[in-house]
Every structure is written in C-alpha cells, then in structure tokens.
Write an enzyme that holds these catalytic residues in place. Structure first.
Site, PDB file in Angstrom:
ATOM      1  N   SER A  79       0.836  -1.203   0.000  1.00  0.00           N
ATOM      2  CA  SER A  79       0.000   0.000   0.000  1.00  0.00           C
ATOM      3  C   SER A  79       0.866   1.247   0.000  1.00  0.00           C
ATOM      4  O   SER A  79       2.002   1.226   0.491  1.00  0.00           O
ATOM      5  CB  SER A  79      -0.907   0.015   1.232  1.00  0.00           C
ATOM      6  OG  SER A  79      -1.713   1.161   1.225  1.00  0.00           O
ATOM      7  N   GLY A 129      -2.970   6.112   5.795  1.00  0.00           N
ATOM      8  CA  GLY A 129      -3.987   5.763   6.792  1.00  0.00           C
ATOM      9  C   GLY A 129      -4.134   4.265   6.933  1.00  0.00           C
ATOM     10  O   GLY A 129      -4.194   3.721   8.041  1.00  0.00           O
ATOM     11  N   ASP A 152      -7.741  -3.871  -0.345  1.00  0.00           N
ATOM     12  CA  ASP A 152      -8.546  -3.027  -1.223  1.00  0.00           C
ATOM     13  C   ASP A 152      -9.856  -2.801  -0.496  1.00  0.00           C
ATOM     14  O   ASP A 152     -10.487  -3.751  -0.028  1.00  0.00           O
ATOM     15  CB  ASP A 152      -8.783  -3.634  -2.602  1.00  0.00           C
ATOM     16  CG  ASP A 152      -9.227  -2.534  -3.566  1.00  0.00           C
ATOM     17  OD1 ASP A 152      -8.413  -1.625  -3.844  1.00  0.00           O
ATOM     18  OD2 ASP A 152     -10.393  -2.540  -4.004  1.00  0.00           O
ATOM     19  N   SER A 153     -10.212  -1.544  -0.375  1.00  0.00           N
ATOM     20  CA  SER A 153     -11.357  -1.232   0.471  1.00  0.00           C
ATOM     21  C   SER A 153     -12.165  -0.110  -0.125  1.00  0.00           C
ATOM     22  O   SER A 153     -11.758   0.534  -1.087  1.00  0.00           O
ATOM     23  CB  SER A 153     -10.864  -0.882   1.879  1.00  0.00           C
ATOM     24  OG  SER A 153      -9.763  -0.013   1.833  1.00  0.00           O
ATOM     25  N   PHE A 184      -9.006   8.270   8.829  1.00  0.00           N
ATOM     26  CA  PHE A 184      -8.647   8.787   7.510  1.00  0.00           C
ATOM     27  C   PHE A 184      -9.846   8.649   6.580  1.00  0.00           C
ATOM     28  O   PHE A 184     -10.897   8.108   6.957  1.00  0.00           O
ATOM     29  CB  PHE A 184      -7.412   8.042   6.945  1.00  0.00           C
ATOM     30  CG  PHE A 184      -7.660   6.605   6.586  1.00  0.00           C
ATOM     31  CD1 PHE A 184      -7.721   5.624   7.563  1.00  0.00           C
ATOM     32  CD2 PHE A 184      -7.837   6.224   5.257  1.00  0.00           C
ATOM     33  CE1 PHE A 184      -7.955   4.292   7.232  1.00  0.00           C
ATOM     34  CE2 PHE A 184      -8.066   4.891   4.906  1.00  0.00           C
ATOM     35  CZ  PHE A 184      -8.127   3.923   5.906  1.00  0.00           C
ATOM     36  N   TYR A 235     -13.045   8.535   4.610  1.00  0.00           N
ATOM     37  CA  TYR A 235     -14.454   8.859   4.861  1.00  0.00           C
ATOM     38  C   TYR A 235     -14.880   8.610   6.317  1.00  0.00           C
ATOM     39  O   TYR A 235     -16.084   8.612   6.607  1.00  0.00           O
ATOM     40  CB  TYR A 235     -15.340   8.015   3.945  1.00  0.00           C
ATOM     41  CG  TYR A 235     -15.172   8.251   2.455  1.00  0.00           C
ATOM     42  CD1 TYR A 235     -16.160   8.914   1.719  1.00  0.00           C
ATOM     43  CD2 TYR A 235     -14.052   7.800   1.758  1.00  0.00           C
ATOM     44  CE1 TYR A 235     -16.042   9.102   0.347  1.00  0.00           C
ATOM     45  CE2 TYR A 235     -13.916   7.989   0.382  1.00  0.00           C
ATOM     46  CZ  TYR A 235     -14.913   8.639  -0.311  1.00  0.00           C
ATOM     47  OH  TYR A 235     -14.786   8.829  -1.666  1.00  0.00           O
ATOM     48  N   ASP A 236     -13.928   8.394   7.223  1.00  0.00           N
ATOM     49  CA  ASP A 236     -14.280   8.069   8.616  1.00  0.00           C
ATOM     50  C   ASP A 236     -15.260   9.056   9.262  1.00  0.00           C
ATOM     51  O   ASP A 236     -16.161   8.628   9.994  1.00  0.00           O
ATOM     52  CB  ASP A 236     -13.012   7.977   9.480  1.00  0.00           C
ATOM     53  CG  ASP A 236     -12.353   6.612   9.371  1.00  0.00           C
ATOM     54  OD1 ASP A 236     -13.008   5.660   8.921  1.00  0.00           O
ATOM     55  OD2 ASP A 236     -11.172   6.498   9.754  1.00  0.00           O
ATOM     56  N   ARG A 292     -11.714  -3.432   8.269  1.00  0.00           N
ATOM     57  CA  ARG A 292     -10.313  -3.881   8.135  1.00  0.00           C
ATOM     58  C   ARG A 292      -9.949  -4.830   9.274  1.00  0.00           C
ATOM     59  O   ARG A 292      -9.277  -5.841   9.054  1.00  0.00           O
ATOM     60  CB  ARG A 292      -9.402  -2.637   8.125  1.00  0.00           C
ATOM     61  CG  ARG A 292      -7.944  -2.918   7.816  1.00  0.00           C
ATOM     62  CD  ARG A 292      -7.212  -1.663   7.375  1.00  0.00           C
ATOM     63  NE  ARG A 292      -7.748  -1.177   6.109  1.00  0.00           N
ATOM     64  CZ  ARG A 292      -8.565  -0.110   6.003  1.00  0.00           C
ATOM     65  NH1 ARG A 292      -8.915   0.593   7.052  1.00  0.00           N
ATOM     66  NH2 ARG A 292      -9.029   0.246   4.828  1.00  0.00           N
TER      67      ARG A 292
HETATM   68  P1  IMP Z   1      -8.149   1.713  -2.347  1.00  0.00           P
HETATM   69  O1  IMP Z   1      -8.360   0.489  -1.524  1.00  0.00           O
HETATM   70  O2  IMP Z   1      -6.734   2.124  -2.412  1.00  0.00           O
HETATM   71  O3  IMP Z   1      -8.817   1.611  -3.685  1.00  0.00           O
HETATM   72  O4  IMP Z   1      -8.844   2.927  -1.604  1.00  0.00           O
HETATM   73  C1  IMP Z   1      -9.909   2.762  -0.756  1.00  0.00           C
HETATM   74  C2  IMP Z   1     -10.439   4.103  -0.302  1.00  0.00           C
HETATM   75  O5  IMP Z   1     -11.545   3.804   0.565  1.00  0.00           O
HETATM   76  C3  IMP Z   1      -9.455   4.891   0.545  1.00  0.00           C
HETATM   77  O6  IMP Z   1      -8.802   5.868  -0.172  1.00  0.00           O
HETATM   78  C4  IMP Z   1     -10.343   5.527   1.605  1.00  0.00           C
HETATM   79  O7  IMP Z   1     -10.774   6.755   1.164  1.00  0.00           O
HETATM   80  C5  IMP Z   1     -11.559   4.646   1.680  1.00  0.00           C
HETATM   81  N1  IMP Z   1     -11.455   3.841   2.889  1.00  0.00           N
HETATM   82  C6  IMP Z   1     -11.056   2.545   2.985  1.00  0.00           C
HETATM   83  N2  IMP Z   1     -11.028   2.163   4.271  1.00  0.00           N
HETATM   84  C7  IMP Z   1     -11.403   3.233   4.983  1.00  0.00           C
HETATM   85  C8  IMP Z   1     -11.537   3.448   6.372  1.00  0.00           C
HETATM   86  O8  IMP Z   1     -11.267   2.586   7.218  1.00  0.00           O
HETATM   87  N3  IMP Z   1     -11.948   4.674   6.724  1.00  0.00           N
HETATM   88  C9  IMP Z   1     -12.228   5.653   5.835  1.00  0.00           C
HETATM   89  N4  IMP Z   1     -12.091   5.526   4.529  1.00  0.00           N
HETATM   90  C10 IMP Z   1     -11.691   4.303   4.108  1.00  0.00           C
END
Ligand code: IMP
Length: 215
Positions: free
Chosen positions: A11, A15, A72-73, A161, A163-164, A198
C-alpha cells in the site's frame, strides 16, 4: 502455519498502512510498506475489491520477491446502488491528481441529496475491506471484512482517515472519525469480535494464516 515476523504491506495509503501496522503490532510482526520500498503503485482496473487487492499484492510480491499483503477497500452506499464502491478513492481525486476527502464526502452527500435520501433509515451502507496475501510465485488468498453503518452529515471527528467522519457504525453513536484507532479496530488478538471492516478482515487472516485463536 506460517511463523511470520515481518511482512510487506502492498500500500501507499498512509492511513491504511498505520491501521495494518497497529493490527500486526501485538502479534510481534513488523510492517514494511510498498511506499517505503518505493515500489510502483499498479493501476487498479478491476471491478471487484478482490481483483484490485490481488493486483496490488501480486505486484508488490513479484517486485520484491517477498510475501505481500494488500488491502482493497471502499464505501458501499445502498441508496447509491453501491457507489462509490471500488471507486471510493477515485471520488476523492482532484483534476491535478491530489486527493481531498472533504470533497469526496461532500460528493457522497450531494449524490444522496440529489436522490432525496435524507431519512437516516435510508442512509445505510458499509465499509468493505478485502485483504489479499500473495507470494512471489503468484499464489493468492483472500480475507473479507465488512462493517455496516449509516452515512451522517455533517462530518464528525478528525481521527482516522478517508471517509471516517461520515460513517457511524451500527450499534455506536460516534463516527469512526470520533473514535480512537483502538475503538475503531475493536479487536485484539484472541478477541472473538472486531468492529471495523479492516479489523474484521484482519481477524480472519490472523486466525487462518497466523494461528491466532479466537476465544
Ligand atoms: P483503495 O483500496 O486504495 O482503492 O482505496 C480505498 C479508499 O476507501 C481509501 O482511499 C479511503 O478513502 C476509503 N477507505 C477505505 N477504508 C477506509 C476506512 O477505514 N476509513 C475511511 N475511509 C476508508
């Protein structure tokens, strides 16, 4: 069972890396990130969290020759037909390529308002996290966690971080942005439950890959 003492986290998101480092810390596993090793960030072209998690973990494992773990989240909003979903990070991306999550949270709110979704009962959604463990030889395994909640407005809190500040998990009266990292994880090794998406995915990974038993 793998006896892990250090792991590469695929990554570049500060955050996420901080949260994954926190989760590994009590297990005595030290974390190095793809950002620290200056590994290239692959393009995420998949339309599922699993596909994008695999892309990131495999790229880091192949480039480094080490086992890598990716996350990926994203945020899935029911009234927006699942958006922003796998495009959650993209909704924060400005024309110059920088990311601004105040802008991204406003976009989600504007989309909800445009659909007339003001009643809390319809502002439901979930955070999803898919962890992928990949070997340099190309093997993968996946661990998925979800946290259901409600999208609040205006944003509340400055912790965490992304959208928390607009996500209030079910069963709680504070947003993730108003919680300490420990409260947001809601999990320690051995604990049977976890709160964040997570931490829920990590709990599965720890149980299935690291032999951490849930009591
Ligand atoms: P990616 O997994 O890099 O495609 O990005 C996932 C996006 O989802 C991140 O940039 C965050 O904005 C958002 N995100 C994922 N997990 C969290 C979290 O635990 N809190 C807030 N935003 C999250």
């Amino acid at each position: 069972m793998t006896q892990l003492t250090e792991i590469l986290v695929a990554s570049h998101n500060a955050g996420k890396i901080a949260e994954i480092r926190d989760l590994f810390e009590p297990l005595g596993v030290s974390v190095t990130s793809a950002a620290e090793l200056d590994l290239a960030e692959p393009e995420e072209t998949g339309d599922t969290f699993e596909a994008n998690a695999a892309t990131k973990a495999l790229a880091a494992a192949k480039a480094s020759g080490k086992i890598a773990l990716s996350d990926d989240s994203g945020l899935v909003v029911d009234a927006l037909d699942g958006a922003p979903g796998v495009y959650t990070a993209d909704w924060a991306t400005l024309p110059d390529g920088a990311r601004d999550f105040a802008v991204a949270m406003q976009k989600v709110e504007d989309a909800l308002q445009a659909r007339g979704v003001t009643d809390e009962s319809r502002r439901t959604g979930r955070f999803v996290s898919v962890l992928c463990l990949a070997t340099p030889e190309g093997e993968t395994s996946f661990y998925r966690g979800e946290a259901d909640g409600v999208l609040v407005w205006p944003p509340r809190g400055t912790s965490g971080f992304g959208y928390d500040p607009v996500f209030r998990p079910d069963g709680h009266d504070r947003t993730f942005g108003e919680m300490t990292a420990e409260e947001k994880h809601g999990w320690r090794p051995g604990q049977a439950t976890a709160l964040s998406h997570r931490a829920r995915a990590f709990k599965l990974f720890a149980e299935q890959c690291l032999g951490v038993a849930a009591t």
